[in-house]
Structures are given as C-alpha cells and as structure tokens.
Design an enzyme around this catalytic site. Structure first.
Site, short mmCIF file in Angstrom:
data_model
loop_
_atom_site.label_atom_id
_atom_site.label_comp_id
_atom_site.label_asym_id
_atom_site.label_seq_id
_atom_site.Cartn_x
_atom_site.Cartn_y
_atom_site.Cartn_z
N PRO A 28 3.00 -4.62 22.48
CA PRO A 28 2.25 -4.60 21.22
C PRO A 28 2.75 -5.70 20.28
O PRO A 28 3.93 -6.04 20.27
CB PRO A 28 2.55 -3.22 20.64
CG PRO A 28 3.07 -2.41 21.78
CD PRO A 28 3.74 -3.36 22.71
N LYS A 29 1.82 -6.24 19.49
CA LYS A 29 2.20 -7.18 18.43
C LYS A 29 2.40 -6.38 17.16
O LYS A 29 1.45 -5.88 16.57
CB LYS A 29 1.13 -8.25 18.24
CG LYS A 29 1.52 -9.33 17.23
CD LYS A 29 0.43 -10.39 17.10
CE LYS A 29 0.87 -11.51 16.18
NZ LYS A 29 1.17 -11.05 14.81
N TRP A 30 3.64 -6.25 16.74
CA TRP A 30 3.97 -5.41 15.60
C TRP A 30 3.67 -6.12 14.29
O TRP A 30 3.88 -7.33 14.16
CB TRP A 30 5.44 -4.99 15.67
CG TRP A 30 5.71 -4.15 16.87
CD1 TRP A 30 6.16 -4.55 18.09
CD2 TRP A 30 5.48 -2.74 16.97
NE1 TRP A 30 6.23 -3.48 18.95
CE2 TRP A 30 5.82 -2.36 18.28
CE3 TRP A 30 5.03 -1.77 16.08
CZ2 TRP A 30 5.72 -1.04 18.73
CZ3 TRP A 30 4.93 -0.46 16.51
CH2 TRP A 30 5.27 -0.11 17.83
#
Length: 354
Positions: A28-30
């Site tokens: 995931p891209k936080w």
C-alpha cells in the site's frame, strides 16, 4: 550517532504509472509523512522527504523507536495518524507546530505510528546495496519484536492480490500502491520504484482565484467548490497547473465575475468557525510568508478536474484541470457525483494499527 548509513538521506522515490507492473513486490502507498528513522542506541533522528529532521514534532515516536526497534538501524517508512475512520492527514499536519507544548499535547491526543517498508542499515551492515528482496526479508526479521507504534507494511508479489488491495484499501485512506522491482538497490532521491494511484473526475464550481507570484495580472490558482445537501458551497481544493499565457488569459476572462466578498458564499464574517471556507489573509503551514487570501468570483463557471481521492470533504491533493463545462449548471455540482470508496478498516491492513 555512528551508523553505516548516516543522516541526512533523501528517500528513494517512485514514478507514476497507469497500471500495476508485473514482476515486483507490491505494498500500500501510505498517506502520511515520509521519514527515514535513524537509531543508534538512545540517539534517534526522524528524517523527512526534504532531509530536514522531524524529530521534535513526534516525541511519542522517538520513544517508540527506542522501545521497539533494533538498537542500531536505519529504516525507511511513513509517519501516519491512524483512526477508526482511516488515516488522518490533517491531524498529521497539525503536528508541525513551533510550540513544544502544543506538539506534546497533540502527541497525547492524536498519537502517530510508523509504517516501515524498507531497510537501509542494521547493526554494522549497510543494506542499501542489496536487492530489495533481501532488504524486505531482513526488515521482516528486524521488526519481529515491534510493539504498538512501529508496524511492518504488508507486501505481496502476487499481482492479483495487489489489484485487490488497490481497489479495497483506499477505503481506509491509503493512496494507491507502490511497486518495487525485487532486484533494485536502495537509491536515494532516484525514481526507481513505481506508484499507481486512483484517478477520478469531478465537475466543480470556480468560486475564486489567487494571483500568481509573478504579479497581479495572472492566475496562480482557481478555487473549487461543491454544493452540500444544505445548499452551502464548500471549498474542496484548487487547480493551478497552467502555462503562463493561459494564466494571463484566464485573469482577463474572469474579471467580469469578480464580486465583493460580502455577496459571496465564502464571506468568512458570515460563517461560523470550522466551516470549510478559505480564510482571510490565511497563511500556509509550510510557507509562513505565503499569502493565501483570494479574489472572490460569482460561482457561475464549472470546470471538470481530475483528482485521486478525498480527505473528508476536500481533495487530498491538488486537482488537475481537465476541461471547462459550459453545459453544466453550477448548482448541479454536488458531492453526489463523487465516487465513494468502500469503507475498509486499517486494522484489516495492519493488525493493531488503530
């Protein structure tokens, strides 16, 4: 501090791509503050995207690093504030405050977490030259004893799983996916990873503008609004990436719409505190000298913009101009047109994050 990799270091970056690439590790891209954590015993530094330390703004993370990370390590990741409703970037921004007392109060009220996703050094070993597959394995081992504030991001090499994450995790506030080739070394300030972000369109009312820094004859940015259920026009974001010739043309074209603020939906004197309206003489949190006051326009023009996702009632990032919509009635530009991601719990992504 004496580590194999010393601060400051610019983090490794990602370049945008339209679809999920094959043969990579996906995570995931936080949506938080990028940070490289340096720990040498009790000495801790939290680096930032621009290589300036964030250490003083997150005292609770400094304590967590001492308690939960190996005694000597350098780890890349993201500082986030996780809530039951998803990631809260606005609360994160409030931590960048000059008053230490305010920072410490917020550290208690809205504690942050650190999501780790790459390893630069462990003990006396420099891991930056090793392939990502080795760095990920070592990072997993290094964080096996982490507690409640330091977390390992989930990762998969299964492209089908990554596609499902891309579709589901946005409902918890993540910002798309990152794809990392398994063989790449850690390359500071180089765009060798890939990012895949959702993109949508919305028709918005143009309700004001800010002048360009070059002078008072060009548009710097256009202020966008959407109508709420109660008929109020909410401020949802801006667009501003125009060529200079277009900035000057727009300035002239919009002059007939300029109106007194007293007759405008965003007249701050007529609104209660906390309502989503641009503020008089507002300053930027990141640039104290930047004037964010605006010129009010009659809300009569509609523009179609591209955006990735919402944070509350606003666009999380600056929207992009798509086209003018002379065929749209401004009052028809409501929140109902927006695609709403399926709600998803952060604890289903990283157990114990909230």
């Amino acid at each position: 501090m004496d580590l194999p990799v010393m601060p400051p270091i610019a983090p490794m970056l990602a370049k945008p791509v339209a679809k999920i690439p094959a043969d990579a590790s996906y995570e995931p891209k936080w949506d938080g503050f990028r940070s490289i954590v340096f720990r040498d015993g009790d000495e801790v530094e939290l680096g930032s995207r621009n290589e300036k330390p964030l250490t003083r703004y997150f005292p609770e993370l400094v304590a967590a690093v001492r308690a939960e990370l190996p005694p000597r390590c350098v780890i890349d990741g993201e500082i986030v504030i996780a809530t039951a409703a998803g990631l809260d970037f606005e609360a994160l921004q409030q931590r960048i405050h000059p008053a230490d007392s305010r920072v410490r109060l917020l550290a208690e009220q809205t504690p942050s977490s650190f999501i780790a996703f790459d390893l630069l050094a462990l003990g006396d070993e420099d891991y930056t030259v090793r392939p990502f597959s080795e760095r990920r394995a070592a990072l997993t081992g290094a964080l096996s004893g982490a507690g409640t504030s330091i977390h390992l991001t989930p990762a998969t090499t299964d492209q089908a799983v990554a596609q499902r994450w891309f579709e589901e995790f946005e409902g918890a506030g993540t910002d798309g996916l990152i794809a990392k080739p398994l063989t790449i070394a850690y390359q500071p300030d180089k765009r060798v990873m890939f990012k895949i972000k959702p993109e949508r369109t919305a028709d918005c009312v143009v309700a004001g503008y800010r002048v360009h820094k070059s002078g008072n004859d060009a548009i710097g940015s256009l202020l966008l609004g959407l109508y709420q259920d109660d008929g109020a026009l909410a401020s949802v974001g801006v667009i501003g990436a125009f060529p200079m010739a277009e900035r000057k043309r727009l300035f002239q074209e919009l002059q007939p719409l300029v109106t007194a603020l007293e007759n405008h939906p965003w007249n701050w004197a007529a609104h209660e505190a906390g309502e989503r309206t641009p503020q008089k003489n507002a300053g930027s949190r990141w640039n104290a000298g930047k004037d964010l006051s605006f010129v009010a326009l009659r809300p009569e023009r509609v523009v179609e913009v591209r955006y990735d996702h919402m944070e509350g009632v606003r666009f999380r990032h600056t929207a992009q101009f798509n086209r003018w919509r002379p065929d749209r009635e401004p009052r028809s530009c409501t929140y109902e047109q927006l695609e709403r991601p399926i709600a998803f719990s952060l604890n289903d992504i990283v157990p114990g994050l909230v």
